[in-house]
Design a protein around this motif. Sequence first.
Motif, PDB file in Angstrom:
ATOM      1  N   ILE A 112       0.838  -1.200   0.000  1.00  0.00           N
ATOM      2  CA  ILE A 112       0.000   0.000   0.000  1.00  0.00           C
ATOM      3  C   ILE A 112       0.873   1.251   0.000  1.00  0.00           C
ATOM      4  CG2 ILE A 112      -1.671   1.335   1.361  1.00  0.00           C
ATOM      5  CD1 ILE A 112      -2.677  -1.502   2.372  1.00  0.00           C
ATOM      6  N   GLU A 113       1.909   1.249   0.822  1.00  0.00           N
ATOM      7  CA  GLU A 113       2.844   2.383   0.856  1.00  0.00           C
ATOM      8  C   GLU A 113       3.473   2.580  -0.523  1.00  0.00           C
ATOM      9  OE1 GLU A 113       6.547   4.383   0.834  1.00  0.00           O
ATOM     10  OE2 GLU A 113       6.471   2.208   0.697  1.00  0.00           O
ATOM     11  N   TYR A 114       3.816   1.499  -1.178  1.00  0.00           N
ATOM     12  CA  TYR A 114       4.398   1.556  -2.521  1.00  0.00           C
ATOM     13  C   TYR A 114       3.384   2.165  -3.502  1.00  0.00           C
ATOM     14  CZ  TYR A 114       7.197  -0.008  -6.516  1.00  0.00           C
ATOM     15  OH  TYR A 114       7.948  -0.057  -7.651  1.00  0.00           O
ATOM     16  N   ALA A 115       2.149   1.715  -3.411  1.00  0.00           N
ATOM     17  CA  ALA A 115       1.097   2.217  -4.301  1.00  0.00           C
ATOM     18  C   ALA A 115       0.903   3.719  -4.128  1.00  0.00           C
ATOM     19  CB  ALA A 115      -0.215   1.481  -4.042  1.00  0.00           C
ATOM     20  N   PHE A 116       0.872   4.167  -2.901  1.00  0.00           N
ATOM     21  CA  PHE A 116       0.620   5.580  -2.636  1.00  0.00           C
ATOM     22  C   PHE A 116       1.861   6.451  -2.855  1.00  0.00           C
ATOM     23  CE2 PHE A 116      -3.026   4.561   0.554  1.00  0.00           C
ATOM     24  CZ  PHE A 116      -3.881   4.301  -0.499  1.00  0.00           C
ATOM     25  N   ASN A 117       3.002   6.031  -2.334  1.00  0.00           N
ATOM     26  CA  ASN A 117       4.178   6.899  -2.337  1.00  0.00           C
ATOM     27  C   ASN A 117       5.070   6.739  -3.565  1.00  0.00           C
ATOM     28  OD1 ASN A 117       3.383   7.994   0.130  1.00  0.00           O
ATOM     29  ND2 ASN A 117       4.370   6.350   1.244  1.00  0.00           N
ATOM     30  N   GLN A 118       5.199   5.534  -4.088  1.00  0.00           N
ATOM     31  CA  GLN A 118       6.030   5.318  -5.275  1.00  0.00           C
ATOM     32  C   GLN A 118       5.240   5.510  -6.566  1.00  0.00           C
ATOM     33  OE1 GLN A 118       9.351   4.859  -5.045  1.00  0.00           O
ATOM     34  NE2 GLN A 118       9.126   4.977  -2.837  1.00  0.00           N
ATOM     35  N   LEU A 119       4.021   4.978  -6.585  1.00  0.00           N
ATOM     36  CA  LEU A 119       3.206   5.036  -7.802  1.00  0.00           C
ATOM     37  C   LEU A 119       2.282   6.244  -7.840  1.00  0.00           C
ATOM     38  CD1 LEU A 119       2.256   1.247  -8.012  1.00  0.00           C
ATOM     39  CD2 LEU A 119       4.166   2.432  -9.127  1.00  0.00           C
ATOM     40  N   GLY A 120       2.053   6.884  -6.702  1.00  0.00           N
ATOM     41  CA  GLY A 120       1.188   8.057  -6.644  1.00  0.00           C
ATOM     42  C   GLY A 120      -0.279   7.748  -6.883  1.00  0.00           C
ATOM     43  N   LEU A 121      -0.705   6.514  -6.560  1.00  0.00           N
ATOM     44  CA  LEU A 121      -2.104   6.147  -6.769  1.00  0.00           C
ATOM     45  C   LEU A 121      -2.989   6.778  -5.700  1.00  0.00           C
ATOM     46  CD1 LEU A 121      -1.716   2.386  -7.727  1.00  0.00           C
ATOM     47  CD2 LEU A 121      -2.004   4.357  -9.246  1.00  0.00           C
ATOM     48  N   ASN A 122      -4.245   6.968  -6.049  1.00  0.00           N
ATOM     49  CA  ASN A 122      -5.225   7.540  -5.144  1.00  0.00           C
ATOM     50  C   ASN A 122      -5.967   6.475  -4.336  1.00  0.00           C
ATOM     51  OD1 ASN A 122      -7.033   9.655  -4.102  1.00  0.00           O
ATOM     52  ND2 ASN A 122      -8.576   8.645  -5.351  1.00  0.00           N
ATOM     53  N   HIS A 163     -18.775 -10.898  -2.909  1.00  0.00           N
ATOM     54  CA  HIS A 163     -17.587 -10.289  -2.319  1.00  0.00           C
ATOM     55  C   HIS A 163     -17.953  -8.954  -1.685  1.00  0.00           C
ATOM     56  CE1 HIS A 163     -15.276 -13.296  -4.441  1.00  0.00           C
ATOM     57  NE2 HIS A 163     -14.166 -12.832  -3.893  1.00  0.00           N
ATOM     58  N   ILE A 164     -17.278  -8.647  -0.600  1.00  0.00           N
ATOM     59  CA  ILE A 164     -17.370  -7.331   0.029  1.00  0.00           C
ATOM     60  C   ILE A 164     -16.310  -6.463  -0.638  1.00  0.00           C
ATOM     61  CG2 ILE A 164     -17.220  -6.019   2.176  1.00  0.00           C
ATOM     62  CD1 ILE A 164     -19.558  -8.079   2.039  1.00  0.00           C
ATOM     63  N   LEU A 165     -16.731  -5.296  -1.144  1.00  0.00           N
ATOM     64  CA  LEU A 165     -15.826  -4.386  -1.835  1.00  0.00           C
ATOM     65  C   LEU A 165     -15.282  -3.372  -0.831  1.00  0.00           C
ATOM     66  CD1 LEU A 165     -18.079  -3.694  -4.956  1.00  0.00           C
ATOM     67  CD2 LEU A 165     -16.463  -5.580  -4.588  1.00  0.00           C
ATOM     68  N   THR A 166     -13.967  -3.224  -0.788  1.00  0.00           N
ATOM     69  CA  THR A 166     -13.351  -2.269   0.118  1.00  0.00           C
ATOM     70  C   THR A 166     -12.299  -1.460  -0.631  1.00  0.00           C
ATOM     71  OG1 THR A 166     -11.495  -3.616   0.909  1.00  0.00           O
ATOM     72  CG2 THR A 166     -13.608  -3.932   2.015  1.00  0.00           C
ATOM     73  N   ALA A 167     -11.934  -0.332  -0.057  1.00  0.00           N
ATOM     74  CA  ALA A 167     -10.890   0.508  -0.642  1.00  0.00           C
ATOM     75  C   ALA A 167     -10.233   1.343   0.446  1.00  0.00           C
ATOM     76  CB  ALA A 167     -11.460   1.425  -1.720  1.00  0.00           C
ATOM     77  N   LYS A 168      -8.992   1.689   0.178  1.00  0.00           N
ATOM     78  CA  LYS A 168      -8.265   2.636   1.017  1.00  0.00           C
ATOM     79  C   LYS A 168      -7.824   3.773   0.117  1.00  0.00           C
ATOM     80  CE  LYS A 168      -4.534   3.206   4.274  1.00  0.00           C
ATOM     81  NZ  LYS A 168      -3.847   2.546   5.378  1.00  0.00           N
ATOM     82  N   VAL A 169      -8.086   4.993   0.562  1.00  0.00           N
ATOM     83  CA  VAL A 169      -7.751   6.192  -0.223  1.00  0.00           C
ATOM     84  C   VAL A 169      -6.457   6.791   0.315  1.00  0.00           C
ATOM     85  CG1 VAL A 169      -8.543   8.481  -0.903  1.00  0.00           C
ATOM     86  CG2 VAL A 169     -10.174   6.600  -0.758  1.00  0.00           C
ATOM     87  N   ASN A 170      -5.606   7.192  -0.595  1.00  0.00           N
ATOM     88  CA  ASN A 170      -4.340   7.811  -0.254  1.00  0.00           C
ATOM     89  C   ASN A 170      -4.581   9.098   0.528  1.00  0.00           C
ATOM     90  OD1 ASN A 170      -1.809   9.032  -0.220  1.00  0.00           O
ATOM     91  ND2 ASN A 170      -1.349   8.519  -2.338  1.00  0.00           N
ATOM     92  N   PRO A 171      -4.111   9.192   1.770  1.00  0.00           N
ATOM     93  CA  PRO A 171      -4.353  10.413   2.549  1.00  0.00           C
ATOM     94  C   PRO A 171      -3.652  11.639   1.951  1.00  0.00           C
ATOM     95  CG  PRO A 171      -2.865   8.922   3.710  1.00  0.00           C
ATOM     96  CD  PRO A 171      -3.374   8.189   2.513  1.00  0.00           C
ATOM     97  N   LEU A 172      -2.651  11.427   1.124  1.00  0.00           N
ATOM     98  CA  LEU A 172      -1.937  12.540   0.505  1.00  0.00           C
ATOM     99  C   LEU A 172      -2.705  13.168  -0.653  1.00  0.00           C
ATOM    100  CD1 LEU A 172       1.660  11.022   0.497  1.00  0.00           C
ATOM    101  CD2 LEU A 172       0.622  12.560   2.189  1.00  0.00           C
ATOM    102  N   THR A 173      -3.730  12.454  -1.171  1.00  0.00           N
ATOM    103  CA  THR A 173      -4.504  12.986  -2.294  1.00  0.00           C
ATOM    104  C   THR A 173      -5.858  13.526  -1.864  1.00  0.00           C
ATOM    105  OG1 THR A 173      -5.410  10.819  -2.848  1.00  0.00           O
ATOM    106  CG2 THR A 173      -3.364  11.457  -3.956  1.00  0.00           C
TER     107      THR A 173
END
Length: 174
Positions: A112-122, A163-173
Motif C-alpha cells: 500500500i505504501e508503494y502504491a501511494f508513495n512510489q506510484l502516486g495512486l489515489n 464479495h465485500i468491496l473495500t478501498a483505502k484512499v491515499n491520505p496525501l490525495t
Amino acid sequence: MIIRLVTADDAAALRDFHLSNSAHLMPWEPLRPPEFHSLQAWSERLLARETEQEAGLAFYFIGLNSDDGQIIACCSLTNIIRGAFQACYMGYCIAESYQGKGLMKILCAHAIEYAFNQLGLNRVMANYMPSNVRSALLLRQLGFNEEGRAVKYLKINGRFEDHILTAKVNPLTC
C-alpha cells in the motif's frame, strides 16, 4: 521477513509455495488446472509479470522467511489504472503455517505504501468473500473502508461467490 518484488528466478519457490498451501488456499481461489503449478507455467507467468512490472501495470511482492529465504506470503497490486482513476486492486495470500503472526499485515502495508508513495495512486481496492473473516479483519486493520457488496462477483473454487468491496484512499490525495 524480507520483502521484495518477484522475479522470473522465483518460479520454483512460488510453485512450491502454492503446491504446499493448495488445500489452505483452495477456498479463496479459482479452480486451477493441474498444469497451472508446473515449473514451466510459473516460469512463463513470472516472465509476463516482470513485463507488467516494467510497464507499471502491476507489481508483485513476496515476503520471505528471514532465516531460510522461503516464500511465506504474496501481495499483488494489479490492474493499475491511470488517468482520472489512479487506482489498483490488491490481492494477497499467506502460507497456512504463518497465519496469525501479523506478517500479512506487514507485507500488505508495504504494498500500500508503494502504491501511494512510489506510484502516486489515489486508491487501493481489495475485495473479500464474506466468509473470509481473516481478510475482513486484515483489511479493517489496514484502514480499508467497506464500499458495498458485489453479488456473484468472482468464480471461486468452482462457484460464483459474493464479495465485500473495500478501498483505502491515499491520505496525501485527499
